[in-house]
Design a protein around this motif. Structure first.
Motif, PDB file in Angstrom:
ATOM      1  N   ALA A  14      60.317  38.306  42.903  1.00  0.00           N
ATOM      2  CA  ALA A  14      59.930  38.742  44.240  1.00  0.00           C
ATOM      3  C   ALA A  14      60.075  37.588  45.226  1.00  0.00           C
ATOM      4  N   TYR A  15      60.315  37.967  46.461  1.00  0.00           N
ATOM      5  CA  TYR A  15      60.500  37.016  47.558  1.00  0.00           C
ATOM      6  C   TYR A  15      59.613  37.424  48.721  1.00  0.00           C
ATOM      7  N   TYR A  16      59.263  36.436  49.528  1.00  0.00           N
ATOM      8  CA  TYR A  16      58.634  36.747  50.807  1.00  0.00           C
ATOM      9  C   TYR A  16      59.716  36.571  51.857  1.00  0.00           C
ATOM     10  N   ASP A  17      60.110  37.665  52.496  1.00  0.00           N
ATOM     11  CA  ASP A  17      61.200  37.667  53.467  1.00  0.00           C
ATOM     12  C   ASP A  17      60.731  37.923  54.891  1.00  0.00           C
TER      13      ASP A  17
ATOM     14  N   PHE B 275      56.578  46.238  52.021  1.00  0.00           N
ATOM     15  CA  PHE B 275      57.418  45.635  50.984  1.00  0.00           C
ATOM     16  C   PHE B 275      58.430  46.648  50.484  1.00  0.00           C
ATOM     17  N   LYS B 276      59.439  46.169  49.755  1.00  0.00           N
ATOM     18  CA  LYS B 276      60.444  47.061  49.180  1.00  0.00           C
ATOM     19  C   LYS B 276      61.111  46.386  47.997  1.00  0.00           C
ATOM     20  N   MET B 277      61.895  47.169  47.287  1.00  0.00           N
ATOM     21  CA  MET B 277      62.716  46.651  46.196  1.00  0.00           C
ATOM     22  C   MET B 277      64.130  46.447  46.755  1.00  0.00           C
ATOM     23  N   THR B 278      64.754  45.342  46.383  1.00  0.00           N
ATOM     24  CA  THR B 278      66.115  45.046  46.826  1.00  0.00           C
ATOM     25  C   THR B 278      66.965  44.690  45.608  1.00  0.00           C
ATOM     26  N   HIS B 279      68.215  44.380  45.837  1.00  0.00           N
ATOM     27  CA  HIS B 279      69.090  43.966  44.738  1.00  0.00           C
ATOM     28  C   HIS B 279      68.633  42.648  44.110  1.00  0.00           C
ATOM     29  N   ARG B 280      67.877  41.827  44.856  1.00  0.00           N
ATOM     30  CA  ARG B 280      67.367  40.554  44.329  1.00  0.00           C
ATOM     31  C   ARG B 280      66.052  40.715  43.585  1.00  0.00           C
ATOM     32  N   GLY B 281      65.306  41.765  43.901  1.00  0.00           N
ATOM     33  CA  GLY B 281      63.980  41.970  43.332  1.00  0.00           C
ATOM     34  C   GLY B 281      63.062  42.545  44.392  1.00  0.00           C
ATOM     35  N   GLY B 282      61.777  42.289  44.270  1.00  0.00           N
ATOM     36  CA  GLY B 282      60.833  42.754  45.278  1.00  0.00           C
ATOM     37  C   GLY B 282      60.906  41.878  46.511  1.00  0.00           C
TER      38      GLY B 282
END
Length: 134
Positions: free
Chosen positions: A92-95, A45-52
């Motif tokens: 957070a999102y599941y990508d 997982f990581k942190m992005t501009h959208r969230g986790g």
């Protein structure tokens, strides 16, 4: 007991990814799952501009007696979300490529208007805990 621990070393993370057959992403944080000392899963997982962003949640094909695939994957997903929340990131999102709808919904994700798996972590892990209200 199932233990979820951060993977501190990218070489170890790469090796563990190979064990479960998932793509290694060096820019991601990772947690490993161990049951009675035996490796049984990974979440990247990581942190992005959208969230986790949870990228992958995988377990080994053969698990030790006493633990199920669901227990490993669910616990890894929740641990990653808790870390994201503790960092002050509440979206957070599941990508990931592999999307198990039942598992992701049990972890706490819902599909948003764009069809993305999303969770608002604001208050999710605080008392009274919203994490069992789904």
């Amino acid at each position: 007991m199932l233990e979820i621990l951060p993977i501190q070393n990218k070489t170890d993370q790469k090796s563990v990814c190979a064990l479960v057959g998932t793509e290694f992403s060096p820019d991601m944080l990772a947690y490993s799952a161990r049951y009675k000392g035996e490796f049984c899963g990974i979440c990247q997982f990581k942190m992005t501009h959208r969230g986790g962003s949870l990228f992958s949640i995988n377990c080994t094909k053969t698990l030790p007696d006493g633990i199920t695939e669901f227990q490993v994957l669910f616990t890894l997903g929740r641990a990653a979300l808790n870390f994201i929340d503790l960092c002050g990131v509440h979206k957070a999102y599941y990508d990931g490529i592999e999307k198990d709808d039942m598992l992701l919904r049990q972890i706490g994700f819902d599909k948003n208007a764009n069809g993305e798996y999303f969770i608002d972590l604001e208050g999710f892990f605080t008392s009274p805990c919203k994490c069992h209200s789904k």
